[in-house]
Design an enzyme around this catalytic site. Structure first.
Site, PDB file in Angstrom:
ATOM      1  N   ASP A  42      -6.395  53.722 -62.530  1.00 20.44           N
ATOM      2  CA  ASP A  42      -7.789  53.424 -62.153  1.00 20.44           C
ATOM      3  C   ASP A  42      -7.923  51.891 -61.926  1.00 20.44           C
ATOM      4  OD1 ASP A  42     -10.466  55.311 -62.121  1.00 20.44           O
ATOM      5  OD2 ASP A  42     -10.954  53.174 -62.293  1.00 20.44           O
ATOM      6  N   ASP A  64      -5.889  48.832 -57.842  1.00 17.57           N
ATOM      7  CA  ASP A  64      -6.932  49.054 -57.099  1.00 17.57           C
ATOM      8  C   ASP A  64      -6.295  49.356 -55.943  1.00 17.57           C
ATOM      9  OD1 ASP A  64      -8.826  48.796 -55.237  1.00 17.57           O
ATOM     10  OD2 ASP A  64      -9.107  46.429 -55.437  1.00 17.57           O
ATOM     11  N   VAL A  65      -6.479  50.777 -55.583  1.00 18.81           N
ATOM     12  CA  VAL A  65      -5.937  51.418 -54.436  1.00 18.81           C
ATOM     13  C   VAL A  65      -5.915  50.653 -53.242  1.00 18.81           C
ATOM     14  CG1 VAL A  65      -5.722  53.643 -55.294  1.00 18.81           C
ATOM     15  CG2 VAL A  65      -7.682  53.040 -53.534  1.00 18.81           C
ATOM     16  N   TYR A 172     -18.973  55.762 -44.635  1.00 16.99           N
ATOM     17  CA  TYR A 172     -18.406  56.961 -45.472  1.00 16.99           C
ATOM     18  C   TYR A 172     -18.039  58.076 -44.604  1.00 16.99           C
ATOM     19  CZ  TYR A 172     -17.699  59.960 -49.586  1.00 16.99           C
ATOM     20  OH  TYR A 172     -17.043  60.475 -50.556  1.00 16.99           O
ATOM     21  N   LYS A 176     -13.813  59.085 -44.554  1.00 14.57           N
ATOM     22  CA  LYS A 176     -13.324  60.132 -44.902  1.00 14.57           C
ATOM     23  C   LYS A 176     -12.394  60.911 -43.827  1.00 14.57           C
ATOM     24  CE  LYS A 176     -13.900  59.849 -49.273  1.00 14.57           C
ATOM     25  NZ  LYS A 176     -12.720  60.080 -50.417  1.00 14.57           N
ATOM     26  N   THR A 207     -20.286  63.895 -60.293  1.00 13.24           N
ATOM     27  CA  THR A 207     -19.533  62.887 -60.576  1.00 13.24           C
ATOM     28  C   THR A 207     -20.311  61.678 -61.005  1.00 13.24           C
ATOM     29  OG1 THR A 207     -19.239  62.082 -58.355  1.00 13.24           O
ATOM     30  CG2 THR A 207     -17.696  63.659 -59.192  1.00 13.24           C
TER      31      THR A 207
END
Length: 264
Positions: A42, A64-65, A172, A176, A207
């Site tokens: 994470d 950090d991805v 967003y 995705k 979440t």
């Protein structure tokens, strides 16, 4: 599901991104409960550490991805520790709380949302860097590790927003949708080398991201004709199915897990 299938991932080495909370944390717990050795990754290292500490056979890394070098280092470290990597679940992602507020304000005022004209470059790039670029970085690292061994299973966490493309949430939805197409293209390439890639596309899920959703917008998602918000554990169970041997014939699938809100 965790209890009755306690040995489903015995001996497997797994890496989970976004593991400090929400769906990622639920995946870590489920995989470990079913026998896997899990690395919780994470951007919030303290959150990943907290999850790993409560789970047997789990450790953690901070990455950090959106930063390719950090992703590569995390994968290299897991291979250094365990010698291989069998399972990857990529759950890291971000939303845009400001855009959500603008949508909620429009909902309360009973007017159409106006977001795109106000959307700054930084907001656009932040969502794209994490949700789309991050998915590429993780998939690239996964195939680099798994293809030489001709074995492995990867699940990316997409979104039902890629299909219904909510008004006022263009960045967003686009991030995705791009992540879905990216995952499917990689899936068709990687399967020739024994590596399976699939996608779970959740709808509204309880979440930390959902907790930041304004009340008016949450109410807009409420519909007695469909299931309520999913739990992280319910989405985790879908992800675990996809990386299990039970899903051996699923390659490039996008499983829509949105409680019946719509179908595609």
């Amino acid at each position: 599901m965790g209890g009755e299938r306690s040995g489903r991932f015995d001996g497997r080495i797994a890496l989970v991104t976004g593991a400090g909370s929400g769906i990622g944390a639920a995946v870590v717990r489920r995989l470990a409960a079913q026998g896997a050795e899990v690395c919780a990754v994470d951007v919030d290292g303290a959150a990943a550490e907290a999850v790993a500490k409560e789970v047997p056979r789990a450790d953690f890394l901070t990455a950090d991805v959106a930063e390719p070098a950090e992703v590569d280092r995390a994968f290299d470290e897991v291979v250094r520790r365990h010698g291989r990597l069998d399972v990857v679940v990529h759950a890291a992602g971000v939303d845009d709380p400001t855009a959500k507020e603008w949508i909620a304000e429009a909902l309360v005022a009973d007017r159409p949302p106006e977001v795109t004209g106000r959307l700054g470059d930084d907001a656009w790039r932040r969502v794209m860097r994490v949700n789309l670029d991050g998915t590429f970085h993780v998939l690239r690292a996964a195939v680099r590790v798994m293809v030489p061994r001709r074995s492995g299973a990867v699940v990316t966490v997409g979104s039902s927003s890629a299909f219904d493309a909510p008004a006022g949430y263009p960045h967003y939805a686009a991030s995705k949708a791009g992540a879905h197409a990216l995952s499917q293209s990689v899936a068709k390439e990687a399967i020739a080398f024994g590596v399976r890639v699939n996608v779970v596309a959740p709808g509204p899920t309880e979440t930390g991201m959902a907790a930041r959703t304004p009340a008016a917008l949450r109410q807009g998602f409420a519909d007695p004709r469909v299931r309520a918000y999913a739990t992280p554990e319910e989405i985790a169970d879908v992800a675990l199915f996809l990386v299990s041997e039970e899903a051996a014939n699923l390659v490039g699938a996008v499983l829509l897990a949105n409680g019946g809100r719509f179908t595609v």
